[in-house]
Write a protein that holds these residues in place. Structure first.
Motif, PDB file in Angstrom:
ATOM      1  N   UNK A 185       0.838  -1.204   0.000  1.00  0.00           N
ATOM      2  CA  UNK A 185       0.000   0.000   0.000  1.00  0.00           C
ATOM      3  C   UNK A 185       0.870   1.249   0.000  1.00  0.00           C
ATOM      4  N   UNK A 186       1.918   1.243   0.817  1.00  0.00           N
ATOM      5  CA  UNK A 186       2.831   2.389   0.835  1.00  0.00           C
ATOM      6  C   UNK A 186       3.580   2.515  -0.490  1.00  0.00           C
ATOM      7  N   UNK A 187       3.928   1.387  -1.067  1.00  0.00           N
ATOM      8  CA  UNK A 187       4.636   1.411  -2.348  1.00  0.00           C
ATOM      9  C   UNK A 187       3.756   2.009  -3.437  1.00  0.00           C
ATOM     10  N   UNK A 188       2.481   1.663  -3.432  1.00  0.00           N
ATOM     11  CA  UNK A 188       1.550   2.253  -4.391  1.00  0.00           C
ATOM     12  C   UNK A 188       1.442   3.762  -4.177  1.00  0.00           C
ATOM     13  N   UNK A 189       1.447   4.186  -2.902  1.00  0.00           N
ATOM     14  CA  UNK A 189       1.409   5.614  -2.617  1.00  0.00           C
ATOM     15  C   UNK A 189       2.653   6.331  -3.088  1.00  0.00           C
ATOM     16  N   UNK A 222      -2.150   6.875   2.424  1.00  0.00           N
ATOM     17  CA  UNK A 222      -1.788   5.466   2.615  1.00  0.00           C
ATOM     18  C   UNK A 222      -1.666   5.123   4.095  1.00  0.00           C
ATOM     19  N   UNK A 223      -1.165   6.064   4.887  1.00  0.00           N
ATOM     20  CA  UNK A 223      -1.046   5.839   6.326  1.00  0.00           C
ATOM     21  C   UNK A 223      -2.429   5.689   6.945  1.00  0.00           C
ATOM     22  N   UNK A 224      -3.378   6.506   6.498  1.00  0.00           N
ATOM     23  CA  UNK A 224      -4.746   6.406   7.014  1.00  0.00           C
ATOM     24  C   UNK A 224      -5.333   5.032   6.714  1.00  0.00           C
ATOM     25  N   UNK A 225      -5.200   4.591   5.458  1.00  0.00           N
ATOM     26  CA  UNK A 225      -5.745   3.291   5.057  1.00  0.00           C
ATOM     27  C   UNK A 225      -5.091   2.166   5.856  1.00  0.00           C
ATOM     28  N   UNK A 236      -6.097   2.224   9.699  1.00  0.00           N
ATOM     29  CA  UNK A 236      -7.471   1.764   9.921  1.00  0.00           C
ATOM     30  C   UNK A 236      -7.567   0.250   9.744  1.00  0.00           C
ATOM     31  N   UNK A 237      -6.962  -0.278   8.667  1.00  0.00           N
ATOM     32  CA  UNK A 237      -7.011  -1.723   8.427  1.00  0.00           C
ATOM     33  C   UNK A 237      -6.299  -2.500   9.535  1.00  0.00           C
ATOM     34  N   UNK A 238      -5.163  -1.977   9.993  1.00  0.00           N
ATOM     35  CA  UNK A 238      -4.400  -2.676  11.029  1.00  0.00           C
ATOM     36  C   UNK A 238      -5.152  -2.716  12.349  1.00  0.00           C
ATOM     37  N   UNK A 239      -5.727  -1.580  12.739  1.00  0.00           N
ATOM     38  CA  UNK A 239      -6.446  -1.542  14.018  1.00  0.00           C
ATOM     39  C   UNK A 239      -7.681  -2.434  13.965  1.00  0.00           C
ATOM     40  N   UNK A 240      -8.411  -2.414  12.856  1.00  0.00           N
ATOM     41  CA  UNK A 240      -9.575  -3.296  12.722  1.00  0.00           C
ATOM     42  C   UNK A 240      -9.137  -4.760  12.789  1.00  0.00           C
ATOM     43  N   UNK A 241      -8.021  -5.081  12.117  1.00  0.00           N
ATOM     44  CA  UNK A 241      -7.501  -6.447  12.164  1.00  0.00           C
ATOM     45  C   UNK A 241      -7.129  -6.872  13.573  1.00  0.00           C
ATOM     46  N   UNK A 251     -12.969   3.260  14.286  1.00  0.00           N
ATOM     47  CA  UNK A 251     -12.660   3.565  12.880  1.00  0.00           C
ATOM     48  C   UNK A 251     -13.001   5.012  12.542  1.00  0.00           C
ATOM     49  N   UNK A 252     -14.163   5.466  12.977  1.00  0.00           N
ATOM     50  CA  UNK A 252     -14.561   6.849  12.713  1.00  0.00           C
ATOM     51  C   UNK A 252     -13.604   7.837  13.388  1.00  0.00           C
ATOM     52  N   UNK A 253     -13.201   7.524  14.618  1.00  0.00           N
ATOM     53  CA  UNK A 253     -12.258   8.401  15.328  1.00  0.00           C
ATOM     54  C   UNK A 253     -10.914   8.436  14.607  1.00  0.00           C
ATOM     55  N   UNK A 254     -10.442   7.265  14.175  1.00  0.00           N
ATOM     56  CA  UNK A 254      -9.169   7.214  13.453  1.00  0.00           C
ATOM     57  C   UNK A 254      -9.211   8.052  12.182  1.00  0.00           C
TER      58      UNK A 254
END
Length: 293
Positions: free
Chosen positions: A175-179, A213-216, A219-224, A279-282
């Motif tokens: 994801x960071x590489x794409x960014x 990319x950091x936001x995405x 959020x994905x990491x915390x949900x995981x 997620x909303x707070x993040x």
């Protein structure tokens, strides 16, 4: 004519809508109902108990343990996984021969079966015979070699966090590489003209441009981490002494092991609401950070 078109549209989406109602919407609404009952998962009787399940959950010390472990996993993953992922993305954002294979090797753990990973790492952590005790013993680090990584209540959750970082760093890296690859080269050329060094370009140019990319990733990491189940279930099953319990293992324990399906469903509902709120707070906080940058 419009009525005919509407009927055609309705017939077209009917199969997908039926599948959604049966396999998604149906379980969601039934879960909302059973969370307020004492259903055991087997009988057809489910007595309405109101908010008792939720009151018991919030007074249960295991829920506090799950919240603590969720916080630990989230912090460790965000700090270690994202640091490694950003550094690897910067290093691998090059047009060099064989760079695609290096990216593929780093990404490879992501596609491995989590159950297999859990068993392999359990063996690597095993006292005396595992890879890590033998490695530390060979390096002369006897105190580290003597540690029981999965058997010590104070270490087990961190040992699991390391496995998660190892498995999913490649995912965050991509994801960071794409960014990075979407950043115009003109910006770096302008920074070179201004005399910016490698560190200043990284901190003042690369990081701000990676905010989406950091936001995405965050959020994905915390949900995981909040939904974590497989690693814990395979490696410790919530032990030792309930020190690695997560929401996932609690739901499994109450709903399937002790046949408290209503109580387990209530915990699942608490987790769902918690995921939405966090997620909303993040997104709100990280978006503000991006605007300030």
């Amino acid at each position: 004519m419009k009525i005919m078109n509407f009927r055609n549209y309705l017939l077209f989406i009917a199969p997908a809508l039926a599948l959604y109602l049966v396999f998604f919407a149906g379980p969601i609404f039934s879960g909302l109902y059973y969370g307020f009952t004492d259903w055991n998962g087997f009988s057809f009787n489910a007595n309405w108990v109101g908010l008792d399940n939720f009151k018991n959950a919030f007074s249960d010390p295991l829920l506090t343990t799950a919240l603590r472990n969720m916080a630990i996993l989230s912090i460790v993953v965000i700090v270690l996984q994202h640091t490694f992922a950003i550094l690897l993305a910067v290093l691998l954002d090059q047009k060099l021969k064989g760079i695609v294979w290096i990216r593929a090797i780093i990404f490879f753990p992501v596609i491995l079966n989590t159950v297999v990973i859990g068993y392999v790492w359990s063996y690597m952590y095993a006292p005396m015979v595992g890879f890590f005790p033998k490695m530390f013993e060979a390096l002369g680090l006897h105190s580290l070699a003597a540690l029981d990584w999965l058997g010590d209540p104070s270490l087990a959750i961190y040992a699991i966090a390391i496995v998660m970082v190892w498995q999913y760093t490649g995912y965050s890296m991509m994801i960071y590489l794409a960014g990075l690859q979407s950043v115009p080269s003109d910006i770096y050329e302008a920074a070179d003209i201004d005399g910016a060094g490698a560190w200043k370009k990284f901190w003042n140019v690369t990081i701000p441009l990676l905010i989406p990319s950091i936001i995405v990733n965050t959020v994905l990491s915390v949900i995981g981490c909040m939904k974590m189940f497989e690693h814990v279930f395979i490696m410790t099953q919530g032990g030792p002494m309930n020190s690695t319990q997560t929401f996932g293992t609690l739901i499994y324990q109450f709903a399937f092991r002790t046949s408290q399906m209503g109580y387990g469903t209530a915990i699942a509902m608490i987790l769902s609401v918690l995921i939405i709120v966090v997620t909303l707070i993040q997104i709100r906080l990280l978006s503000r950070l991006g605007v300030q940058q």
